[in-house]
Design a protein around this motif. Structure first.
Motif, PDB file in Angstrom:
ATOM      1  N   VAL A  90       0.843  -1.200   0.000  1.00 30.28           N
ATOM      2  CA  VAL A  90       0.000   0.000   0.000  1.00 30.28           C
ATOM      3  C   VAL A  90       0.874   1.243   0.000  1.00 30.28           C
ATOM      4  O   VAL A  90       1.774   1.389   0.831  1.00 30.28           O
ATOM      5  N   LEU A  91       0.623   2.137  -0.951  1.00 37.66           N
ATOM      6  CA  LEU A  91       1.291   3.432  -0.995  1.00 37.66           C
ATOM      7  C   LEU A  91       0.256   4.484  -1.366  1.00 37.66           C
ATOM      8  O   LEU A  91      -0.911   4.167  -1.591  1.00 37.66           O
ATOM      9  N   SER A  92       0.678   5.728  -1.417  1.00 37.72           N
ATOM     10  CA  SER A  92      -0.284   6.780  -1.724  1.00 37.72           C
ATOM     11  C   SER A  92       0.367   7.902  -2.509  1.00 37.72           C
ATOM     12  O   SER A  92       1.335   8.511  -2.049  1.00 37.72           O
ATOM     13  N   SER A  93      -0.137   8.147  -3.721  1.00 35.90           N
ATOM     14  CA  SER A  93       0.283   9.296  -4.526  1.00 35.90           C
ATOM     15  C   SER A  93      -0.629  10.478  -4.227  1.00 35.90           C
ATOM     16  O   SER A  93      -1.763  10.294  -3.788  1.00 35.90           O
ATOM     17  N   PRO A  94      -0.149  11.712  -4.455  1.00 33.37           N
ATOM     18  CA  PRO A  94      -0.966  12.889  -4.151  1.00 33.37           C
ATOM     19  C   PRO A  94      -2.293  12.939  -4.899  1.00 33.37           C
ATOM     20  O   PRO A  94      -3.252  13.499  -4.406  1.00 33.37           O
ATOM     21  N   GLY A  95      -2.380  12.376  -6.096  1.00 34.16           N
ATOM     22  CA  GLY A  95      -3.624  12.458  -6.862  1.00 34.16           C
ATOM     23  C   GLY A  95      -3.551  11.592  -8.095  1.00 34.16           C
ATOM     24  O   GLY A  95      -2.514  11.011  -8.419  1.00 34.16           O
ATOM     25  N   HIS A  96      -4.670  11.479  -8.809  1.00 31.59           N
ATOM     26  CA  HIS A  96      -4.732  10.615  -9.987  1.00 31.59           C
ATOM     27  C   HIS A  96      -3.868  11.126 -11.136  1.00 31.59           C
ATOM     28  O   HIS A  96      -3.560  10.374 -12.058  1.00 31.59           O
ATOM     29  N   ASP A  97      -3.474  12.405 -11.094  1.00 33.86           N
ATOM     30  CA  ASP A  97      -2.634  12.926 -12.165  1.00 33.86           C
ATOM     31  C   ASP A  97      -1.158  12.642 -11.920  1.00 33.86           C
ATOM     32  O   ASP A  97      -0.301  12.980 -12.731  1.00 33.86           O
ATOM     33  N   GLU A  98      -0.845  12.004 -10.777  1.00 33.02           N
ATOM     34  CA  GLU A  98       0.527  11.630 -10.471  1.00 33.02           C
ATOM     35  C   GLU A  98       0.789  10.201 -10.947  1.00 33.02           C
ATOM     36  O   GLU A  98      -0.127   9.407 -11.095  1.00 33.02           O
ATOM     37  N   PRO A  99       2.058   9.845 -11.177  1.00 34.82           N
ATOM     38  CA  PRO A  99       2.371   8.467 -11.588  1.00 34.82           C
ATOM     39  C   PRO A  99       1.902   7.466 -10.541  1.00 34.82           C
ATOM     40  O   PRO A  99       1.869   7.767  -9.350  1.00 34.82           O
ATOM     41  N   MET A 100       1.528   6.263 -11.013  1.00 31.16           N
ATOM     42  CA  MET A 100       1.130   5.200 -10.100  1.00 31.16           C
ATOM     43  C   MET A 100       2.227   4.932  -9.080  1.00 31.16           C
ATOM     44  O   MET A 100       1.984   4.787  -7.892  1.00 31.16           O
ATOM     45  N   VAL A 101       3.473   4.874  -9.544  1.00 34.15           N
ATOM     46  CA  VAL A 101       4.619   4.644  -8.670  1.00 34.15           C
ATOM     47  C   VAL A 101       5.702   5.638  -9.057  1.00 34.15           C
ATOM     48  O   VAL A 101       6.098   5.707 -10.217  1.00 34.15           O
ATOM     49  N   SER A 102       6.197   6.413  -8.093  1.00 34.61           N
ATOM     50  CA  SER A 102       7.228   7.398  -8.388  1.00 34.61           C
ATOM     51  C   SER A 102       8.577   6.710  -8.537  1.00 34.61           C
ATOM     52  O   SER A 102       8.756   5.536  -8.225  1.00 34.61           O
ATOM     53  N   VAL A 251       8.247  16.878  -7.735  1.00 33.69           N
ATOM     54  CA  VAL A 251       8.930  17.856  -8.580  1.00 33.69           C
ATOM     55  C   VAL A 251       8.246  19.218  -8.531  1.00 33.69           C
ATOM     56  O   VAL A 251       8.911  20.264  -8.452  1.00 33.69           O
ATOM     57  N   GLY A 252       6.909  19.229  -8.570  1.00 36.61           N
ATOM     58  CA  GLY A 252       6.181  20.493  -8.612  1.00 36.61           C
ATOM     59  C   GLY A 252       6.483  21.396  -7.436  1.00 36.61           C
ATOM     60  O   GLY A 252       6.656  22.618  -7.598  1.00 36.61           O
ATOM     61  N   SER A 253       6.546  20.824  -6.243  1.00 32.21           N
ATOM     62  CA  SER A 253       6.841  21.656  -5.070  1.00 32.21           C
ATOM     63  C   SER A 253       8.288  22.139  -5.105  1.00 32.21           C
ATOM     64  O   SER A 253       8.603  23.221  -4.602  1.00 32.21           O
ATOM     65  N   GLY A 254       9.182  21.359  -5.735  1.00 32.72           N
ATOM     66  CA  GLY A 254      10.552  21.814  -5.903  1.00 32.72           C
ATOM     67  C   GLY A 254      10.634  23.017  -6.825  1.00 32.72           C
ATOM     68  O   GLY A 254      11.389  23.965  -6.576  1.00 32.72           O
ATOM     69  N   ARG A 255       9.845  23.004  -7.882  1.00 35.23           N
ATOM     70  CA  ARG A 255       9.827  24.145  -8.806  1.00 35.23           C
ATOM     71  C   ARG A 255       9.279  25.393  -8.116  1.00 35.23           C
ATOM     72  O   ARG A 255       9.799  26.493  -8.300  1.00 35.23           O
ATOM     73  N   GLY A 281      13.404  19.609  -9.506  1.00 32.92           N
ATOM     74  CA  GLY A 281      12.498  20.709  -9.854  1.00 32.92           C
ATOM     75  C   GLY A 281      13.072  22.051  -9.450  1.00 32.92           C
ATOM     76  O   GLY A 281      12.965  23.046 -10.191  1.00 32.92           O
ATOM     77  N   PHE A 282      13.689  22.101  -8.277  1.00 34.82           N
ATOM     78  CA  PHE A 282      14.311  23.325  -7.772  1.00 34.82           C
ATOM     79  C   PHE A 282      15.426  23.775  -8.712  1.00 34.82           C
ATOM     80  O   PHE A 282      15.505  24.951  -9.105  1.00 34.82           O
ATOM     81  N   MET A 283      16.303  22.841  -9.093  1.00 33.97           N
ATOM     82  CA  MET A 283      17.435  23.182  -9.952  1.00 33.97           C
ATOM     83  C   MET A 283      16.967  23.682 -11.315  1.00 33.97           C
ATOM     84  O   MET A 283      17.558  24.615 -11.879  1.00 33.97           O
ATOM     85  N   LYS A 284      15.925  23.106 -11.849  1.00 33.18           N
ATOM     86  CA  LYS A 284      15.411  23.546 -13.145  1.00 33.18           C
ATOM     87  C   LYS A 284      14.997  25.015 -13.094  1.00 33.18           C
ATOM     88  O   LYS A 284      15.318  25.803 -13.994  1.00 33.18           O
ATOM     89  N   GLU A 285      14.295  25.401 -12.036  1.00 34.00           N
ATOM     90  CA  GLU A 285      13.810  26.782 -11.919  1.00 34.00           C
ATOM     91  C   GLU A 285      14.962  27.768 -11.748  1.00 34.00           C
ATOM     92  O   GLU A 285      14.989  28.817 -12.406  1.00 34.00           O
ATOM     93  N   VAL A 286      15.928  27.466 -10.889  1.00 34.70           N
ATOM     94  CA  VAL A 286      17.002  28.439 -10.648  1.00 34.70           C
ATOM     95  C   VAL A 286      17.903  28.563 -11.874  1.00 34.70           C
ATOM     96  O   VAL A 286      18.389  29.657 -12.184  1.00 34.70           O
ATOM     97  N   ARG A 287      18.092  27.489 -12.608  1.00 33.72           N
ATOM     98  CA  ARG A 287      18.922  27.579 -13.801  1.00 33.72           C
ATOM     99  C   ARG A 287      18.216  28.352 -14.916  1.00 33.72           C
ATOM    100  O   ARG A 287      18.863  29.077 -15.680  1.00 33.72           O
ATOM    101  N   GLN A 288      16.910  28.197 -14.996  1.00 34.19           N
ATOM    102  CA  GLN A 288      16.159  28.958 -15.994  1.00 34.19           C
ATOM    103  C   GLN A 288      16.221  30.454 -15.716  1.00 34.19           C
ATOM    104  O   GLN A 288      16.076  31.272 -16.626  1.00 34.19           O
ATOM    105  N   SER A 289      16.446  30.824 -14.464  1.00 31.94           N
ATOM    106  CA  SER A 289      16.537  32.244 -14.106  1.00 31.94           C
ATOM    107  C   SER A 289      17.919  32.830 -14.414  1.00 31.94           C
ATOM    108  O   SER A 289      18.139  34.035 -14.229  1.00 31.94           O
ATOM    109  N   GLY A 290      18.847  31.969 -14.821  1.00 24.19           N
ATOM    110  CA  GLY A 290      20.194  32.436 -15.141  1.00 24.19           C
ATOM    111  C   GLY A 290      21.223  32.145 -14.073  1.00 24.19           C
ATOM    112  O   GLY A 290      22.411  32.441 -14.247  1.00 24.19           O
TER     113      GLY A 290
END
Length: 366
Positions: A90-102, A251-255, A281-290
């Motif tokens: 038994v595990l739990s993803s945040p919602g149906h739009d998330e992957p079945m297994v991370s 990833v989303g919360s990291g962004r 996700g965090f690294m993607k956002e900071v690198r996109q900012s330069g």
């Protein structure tokens, strides 16, 4: 309802415990019904269709189930031929739009499957998706005797209609995080691993930190935060000097945290994200900012998922022995399903994690 010794099964009183007696005498549904003063069909309904039984009656039945050690399919506990030979994970993803297994769970599940297969068991996967309906189906599935054991890869015990999964009497083991007090647990030493991250960043010369955590009520968040903050405190860096970013391991919360970091004029020089997905996700956002990693920011993740090594630069992270954790948890559960009594030291197994140095940490700019 309280059931005194005079109404308990005789073997249980003589042995000093219901669990030891259960291996000599199988409790039947009629035993539970007699203790409560209801019919066997009422007991069956209370376990399978709780909404059809009065709450007071259901509570009395569940108390009798706990004290007698009754399981809805007693033959499955004693006769190999009648067992389901299946284990529910038994595990739990945040919602149906998330992957079945991370990505984090892949190697864990592989270790579980290998160990269960070797012992002749199959694996069923149940994702709660934060859904009350799915949670109730999981509880009912276990109560109906459809599985012989449960591995819980989540932070709490599933419940439905006033019942807990523990009411089924089925053997259970927590994996990576404690689902309930007293339940056997297989995990890593979270605090020691987070402390190693803090020491690494301190040794590089960092004194301004960011912490990207998980939900406040999550045991993993609490342990990793405690290990990280305690090590900083030993270096005389107080909690008020650490910028906290909220997260949910994804990833989303990291962004979102990366966006907050970019907008901050007084940025920390090093950030610890307690999951690799958030760090990526965090690294993607900071690198996109330069901004450059690690020239402008040192970043450390946690978990050691495969994607971390293929980031550019590769992510410094804490690697967990996930396959070993999964295999060990499954082997522990198999032992419980086969009637083995665990010693105290066997009920909590913690492995050491490894701090893997990639390319995302460096001394801060002077």
């Amino acid at each position: 309802m309280s059931i005194d010794d005079s109404t308990r099964p005789r073997d249980a009183v003589k042995s000093g415990g219901v669990q030891r007696a259960a291996r000599r005498r199988v409790t039947k549904i009629e035993d539970v019904a007699a203790l409560v003063g209801v019919s066997a069909s009422t007991v069956s309904r209370a376990l399978a269709r709780p909404e059809r039984v009065l709450p007071e009656t259901r509570a009395r039945i569940l108390e009798a189930v706990r004290q007698t050690g009754y399981t809805p399919n007693p033959a499955a506990r004693t006769l190999r031929a009648a067992r389901s030979m299946n284990v529910l994970v038994v595990l739990s993803s945040p919602g149906h739009d998330e992957p079945m297994v991370s990505a984090f769970f892949n190697e864990l599940l592989m270790g579980i499957d290998l160990a269960l297969s070797a012992a002749g068991y199959g694996m069923l996967l149940g994702n709660l998706y934060q859904s009350v309906e799915r949670e109730e189906r999981v509880v009912n599935l276990v109560a109906a005797g459809q599985v012989d054991g449960v591995l819980l890869m989540l932070n709490r015990m599933p419940k439905a209609s006033g019942r807990s999964l523990t009411d089924s009497g089925v053997p259970m083991v927590s994996v990576t995080a404690p689902a309930a007090p007293g339940l056997p647990l297989v995990a890593i030493d979270e605090e020691a691993a987070a402390a190693a991250v803090a020491r690494h960043l301190l040794e590089l010369g960092h004194r301004r930190f960011g912490y990207l955590g998980g939900p406040a009520d999550h045991a993993i968040e609490q342990r990793r935060c405690a290990g990280f903050m305690a090590t900083l405190a030993d270096a005389r860096i107080g909690a008020d000097a650490v910028v906290r970013y909220p997260g949910d391991f994804r990833v989303g919360s990291g962004r979102r945290a990366g966006q907050a970091f970019v907008a901050d004029r007084t940025r920390p020089s090093a950030v610890f994200a307690i999951s690799d997905e958030m760090a990526i996700g965090f690294m993607k956002e900071v690198r996109q900012s330069g901004l450059a990693v690690p020239a402008d920011l040192s970043l450390v993740g946690f978990d050691g998922i495969p994607f971390a090594e293929f980031c550019e630069p590769p992510l410094t992270t804490v690697r967990q022995p996930r396959e070993l954790i999964g295999r060990s948890a499954a082997e522990l559960l198999v032992a419980l399903m086969q009637g083995t009594e665990l010693a105290a030291e066997q009920r909590c197994i913690r492995f050491k994690a490894e701090l893997w140095l990639g390319g995302t940490t460096a001394p801060p700019r002077t």
